[in-house]
Design a protein around this motif. Structure first.
Motif, PDB file in Angstrom:
ATOM      1  N   GLU A  50       0.874  -1.108   0.177  1.00 44.92           N
ATOM      2  CA  GLU A  50       0.093   0.019   0.039  1.00 44.92           C
ATOM      3  C   GLU A  50       0.955   1.332   0.142  1.00 44.92           C
ATOM      4  O   GLU A  50       1.857   1.403   0.894  1.00 44.92           O
ATOM      5  N   VAL A  51       0.832   2.148  -1.008  1.00 43.69           N
ATOM      6  CA  VAL A  51       1.567   3.365  -1.223  1.00 43.69           C
ATOM      7  C   VAL A  51       0.597   4.380  -0.541  1.00 43.69           C
ATOM      8  O   VAL A  51      -0.646   4.692  -1.209  1.00 43.69           O
ATOM      9  N   ARG A  88      -4.044   7.192  -1.465  1.00 43.22           N
ATOM     10  CA  ARG A  88      -3.689   5.926  -0.946  1.00 43.22           C
ATOM     11  C   ARG A  88      -3.859   4.887  -2.321  1.00 43.22           C
ATOM     12  O   ARG A  88      -4.984   5.152  -2.963  1.00 43.22           O
ATOM     13  N   MET A  89      -2.970   3.998  -2.453  1.00 45.89           N
ATOM     14  CA  MET A  89      -3.021   2.896  -3.548  1.00 45.89           C
ATOM     15  C   MET A  89      -2.322   1.833  -3.419  1.00 45.89           C
ATOM     16  O   MET A  89      -1.417   1.888  -2.549  1.00 45.89           O
ATOM     17  N   GLN A  98       3.471  -1.673   3.684  1.00 48.75           N
ATOM     18  CA  GLN A  98       2.936  -0.110   3.489  1.00 48.75           C
ATOM     19  C   GLN A  98       4.240   0.789   3.284  1.00 48.75           C
ATOM     20  O   GLN A  98       5.153   0.505   4.255  1.00 48.75           O
ATOM     21  N   ILE A  99       4.026   1.585   2.428  1.00 51.04           N
ATOM     22  CA  ILE A  99       5.097   2.702   2.756  1.00 51.04           C
ATOM     23  C   ILE A  99       4.486   3.965   2.377  1.00 51.04           C
ATOM     24  O   ILE A  99       3.479   4.187   1.528  1.00 51.04           O
ATOM     25  N   ILE A 100       4.837   5.128   3.095  1.00 51.84           N
ATOM     26  CA  ILE A 100       4.302   6.339   3.306  1.00 51.84           C
ATOM     27  C   ILE A 100       5.348   7.258   2.790  1.00 51.84           C
ATOM     28  O   ILE A 100       6.471   7.530   3.286  1.00 51.84           O
ATOM     29  N   PHE A 101       5.080   8.017   1.605  1.00 51.52           N
ATOM     30  CA  PHE A 101       5.818   9.048   1.101  1.00 51.52           C
ATOM     31  C   PHE A 101       5.281  10.454   1.361  1.00 51.52           C
ATOM     32  O   PHE A 101       4.173  10.697   1.406  1.00 51.52           O
TER      33      PHE A 101
END
Length: 181
Positions: free
Chosen positions: A51-52, A67-68, A94-97
């Motif tokens: 999940e990005v 979110r995608m 998950q990675i949060i940018f």
């Protein structure tokens, strides 16, 4: 950049293990397709699914989040896709940018108004100030020092049309700030 090191370390260890297996198999393995540690051919492996989350912080204080789900076949391509983004947090799935945007947010561009809230603070509203949908407040204004025209403008609401106008209005009304008195 420091937040990228854990992912890069995993990739390097994986490459090291893979190249070590190839060398250990001997010269006859040169004609064989590459295999993962579980025996699957490299092109038969399942891709990584994450999940990005993309967080954009705009100059007007609005933060949006998108979110995608991202299917990753090659880490190199994945990192290239998000070049210019900062890794905020990362877990197994998950990675949060994050990215600082030097522009007005879409909500402000569409329907942003400067006005004064009930407490006397210069505020950005989503729509005209009488609807009281405050987005961000800045500082208290000494309304007694305002010219009647400026006071009326703030009561009705001043439509925000551009980044330059936004910055100009903050600077203009900052001189009436109670903290500057």
């Amino acid at each position: 950049m420091k937040r990228l090191y854990p992912m890069m370390a995993i990739l390097l260890v994986g490459l090291f293990i893979y190249s070590g297996e190839q060398k250990a198999e001997g010269s006859e393995s040169m004609n064989q397709p590459p295999r993962d540690t579980d025996g699957a051919k490299s092109w038969e492996q399942d891709p990584l699914v994450l999940e990005v989350v993309l967080q954009r912080s705009y100059m007007d204080g609005v933060v949006t989040e998108e979110r995608m789900e991202e299917t990753i076949w090659a880490m190199e391509d994945f990192w290239a896709t998000y070049d210019g983004w900062e890794v905020i947090n990362q877990s197994d799935n998950q990675i949060i940018f994050g990215k600082e945007m030097n522009e007005l947010s879409p909500v402000i561009k569409k329907n942003g108004y400067f006005g004064v809230n009930d407490e006397g603070e210069l505020t950005i509203f989503d729509g005209i100030p009488e609807n009281q949908k405050a987005i961000q407040s800045f500082f208290y204004i000494d309304t007694d020092k305002l010219e009647s025209r400026k006071s009326e403008e703030l009561q009705k609401g001043i439509k925000i049309n551009s980044k330059d106008q936004y910055l100009s209005l903050i600077k203009e009304y900052e001189q009436y700030s109670i903290s500057n008195q």
